[in-house]
Design an enzyme around this catalytic site. Structure first.
Site, PDB file in Angstrom:
ATOM      1  NE  ARG A  68     -63.990  -5.055  60.870  1.00 38.49           N
ATOM      2  CZ  ARG A  68     -63.857  -6.058  60.022  1.00 38.49           C
ATOM      3  NH1 ARG A  68     -64.895  -6.492  59.332  1.00 38.49           N
ATOM      4  NH2 ARG A  68     -62.684  -6.642  59.844  1.00 38.49           N
ATOM      5  CG  HIS A  72     -61.642  -1.279  58.565  1.00 44.28           C
ATOM      6  ND1 HIS A  72     -61.147  -2.527  58.248  1.00 44.28           N
ATOM      7  CD2 HIS A  72     -61.936  -1.334  59.891  1.00 44.28           C
ATOM      8  CE1 HIS A  72     -61.143  -3.295  59.333  1.00 44.28           C
ATOM      9  NE2 HIS A  72     -61.632  -2.584  60.342  1.00 44.28           N
ATOM     10  CB  VAL A  76     -56.321   3.178  55.254  1.00 42.13           C
ATOM     11  CG1 VAL A  76     -55.260   2.974  54.179  1.00 42.13           C
ATOM     12  CG2 VAL A  76     -56.307   2.020  56.243  1.00 42.13           C
ATOM     13  N   GLY A  78     -57.037   8.563  55.587  1.00 46.50           N
ATOM     14  CA  GLY A  78     -58.087   9.478  55.992  1.00 46.50           C
ATOM     15  C   GLY A  78     -59.433   9.091  55.408  1.00 46.50           C
ATOM     16  CB  SER A  82     -58.645   4.869  49.868  1.00 48.37           C
ATOM     17  OG  SER A  82     -58.539   4.781  51.272  1.00 48.37           O
ATOM     18  CG  ASN A  99     -60.043  -3.534  54.804  1.00 50.34           C
ATOM     19  OD1 ASN A  99     -60.506  -3.232  55.896  1.00 50.34           O
ATOM     20  ND2 ASN A  99     -59.229  -2.737  54.125  1.00 50.34           N
ATOM     21  N   PRO A 167     -55.771  -0.620  63.271  1.00 52.32           N
ATOM     22  CG  PRO A 167     -56.689   0.823  64.845  1.00 52.32           C
ATOM     23  CD  PRO A 167     -56.691   0.524  63.371  1.00 52.32           C
ATOM     24  CG  HIS A 197     -65.446  -4.232  69.169  1.00 54.11           C
ATOM     25  ND1 HIS A 197     -64.186  -4.543  69.638  1.00 54.11           N
ATOM     26  CD2 HIS A 197     -65.264  -3.797  67.894  1.00 54.11           C
ATOM     27  CE1 HIS A 197     -63.291  -4.301  68.699  1.00 54.11           C
ATOM     28  NE2 HIS A 197     -63.928  -3.844  67.624  1.00 54.11           N
ATOM     29  CB  THR A 198     -72.100  -2.829  71.662  1.00 49.95           C
ATOM     30  OG1 THR A 198     -73.262  -3.332  72.303  1.00 49.95           O
ATOM     31  CG2 THR A 198     -72.519  -1.773  70.655  1.00 49.95           C
TER      32      THR A 198
END
Length: 329
Positions: A68, A72, A76, A78, A82, A99, A167, A197-198
């Site tokens: 994740r 994330h 943001v 690319g 960051s 976050n 998203p 999400h598995t």
């Protein structure tokens, strides 16, 4: 003259052949390539893999946050690291609401420290994120893919940008498609990457509205299976802000295809999961993945991860290679 024409013709032919061969090379126009560190730091990927495998061995639940984290980061500014930066005023991406549940930053620090010891100033933090995400999935017996490297690290982090670009679990299918398209990702990438999400957990605040007040009238989401809704209400009270929920109950530590079965049964945890049934293309992929013989999910996941890993990258002399991932040099 004839010899000169022959020479020119041969040269042009070779140029065409070169261009054709180049189009099949594992390099994209942004300067990334598989094996970028083969000469400058040949042990780089082995060092990352060893650290990640050890971390996942100690705690299998850490793999999902590491995956994740890369997602994330890429959405943001690319894929330029960051999400790892920290500011004294706390106005960084890390402190943005989406976050706040990220974890595993110390693993990134450990990997980076090992790389700096082996080859100082060579491997970027953004490449560390990309490699760690892949190795974390492999450590769960999930899919593997060749990671393109050669990214450099950005110098800016902004708390608001994370909120605007990531998203949301509350998004409908139109919003999701638009957000993914803005990053160069299509509907297939959307449904495939949602399959991440598995593994991992969500939290009660992300579904409270689905359970208690979906349209503002004290109702629940009609797209949520009623039996599942009852179970979730047993775990999440309206004011609960902390309880973790398995996104793939009973299988949240295993990278497999059971997520798509849950979505097809209207048991996806988030609105954004349920939304995959509201578009013909994404719904078709969900249903195809129920057939173990016809599913291409593992292969597709790697392809979409490589594609996502190209978003907004910095290469060449742009950006820098951070010595420590939490701060600019």
């Amino acid at each position: 003259m004839a010899a000169l024409k022959m020479t020119i013709s041969c040269f042009l032919f070779l140029q065409v052949i070169y261009c054709l061969l180049s189009s099949f090379a594992p390099t994209n126009v942004q300067g990334l390539k598989v094996g970028f560190y083969d000469k400058a730091c040949p042990k780089a990927e082995l060092i990352v893999k060893k650290s990640v495998f050890e971390a996942v061995k100690n705690d299998r639940t850490i793999a999902a946050p590491l995956l994740r984290m890369f997602f994330h980061d890429c959405f943001v500014r690319g894929c330029e690291g960051s999400v790892l930066l920290e500011l004294k005023n706390k106005k960084d991406e890390k402190n943005s609401i989406p976050n706040l549940t990220l974890r595993g930053f110390e693993i990134i620090d450990n990997v980076k420290a090992a790389l700096e010891k082996e080859c100082p100033g060579i491997v970027s933090c953004s490449d560390v994120l990309a490699l760690v995400a892949r190795d974390a999935m492999v450590a769960l017996n999930g899919p593997s893919w060749e990671v393109e490297t050669g990214r450099r690290d950005g110098l800016v982090t902004n708390i608001t940008e994370a909120l605007l670009n990531l998203p949301s679990p509350f998004n409908n299918i139109s919003s999701l498609i638009t957000q993914f398209q803005s990053k160069g990702l299509d509907k297939k990438d959307l449904v495939v990457l949602s399959g991440g999400h598995t593994i991992g957990n969500g939290h009660c605040p992300q579904i409270t509205n689905r359970l208690y007040n979906f349209t503002g009238k004290g109702d629940s989401d009609p797209n949520l299976d009623t039996e599942y809704a009852v179970k979730l209400r047993g775990k999440c009270k309206p004011t609960d802000t902390t309880t973790a929920l398995e996104m793939d109950p009973g299988s949240f530590k295993t990278f497999d295809e059971s997520y798509f079965k849950l979505v097809s049964q209207r048991r996806g945890l988030f609105q954004s999961d349920a939304a995959l049934l509201d578009n013909q293309e994404t719904k078709s992929y969900v249903l195809k993945s129920l057939n173990s013989d016809g599913s291409t999910f593992f292969k597709d996941f790697g392809v979409s991860m490589v594609k996502m890993g190209r978003i907004g990258v910095l290469t060449g002399q742009v950006g820098e290679v951070r010595k420590k991932c939490r701060m600019v040099n």
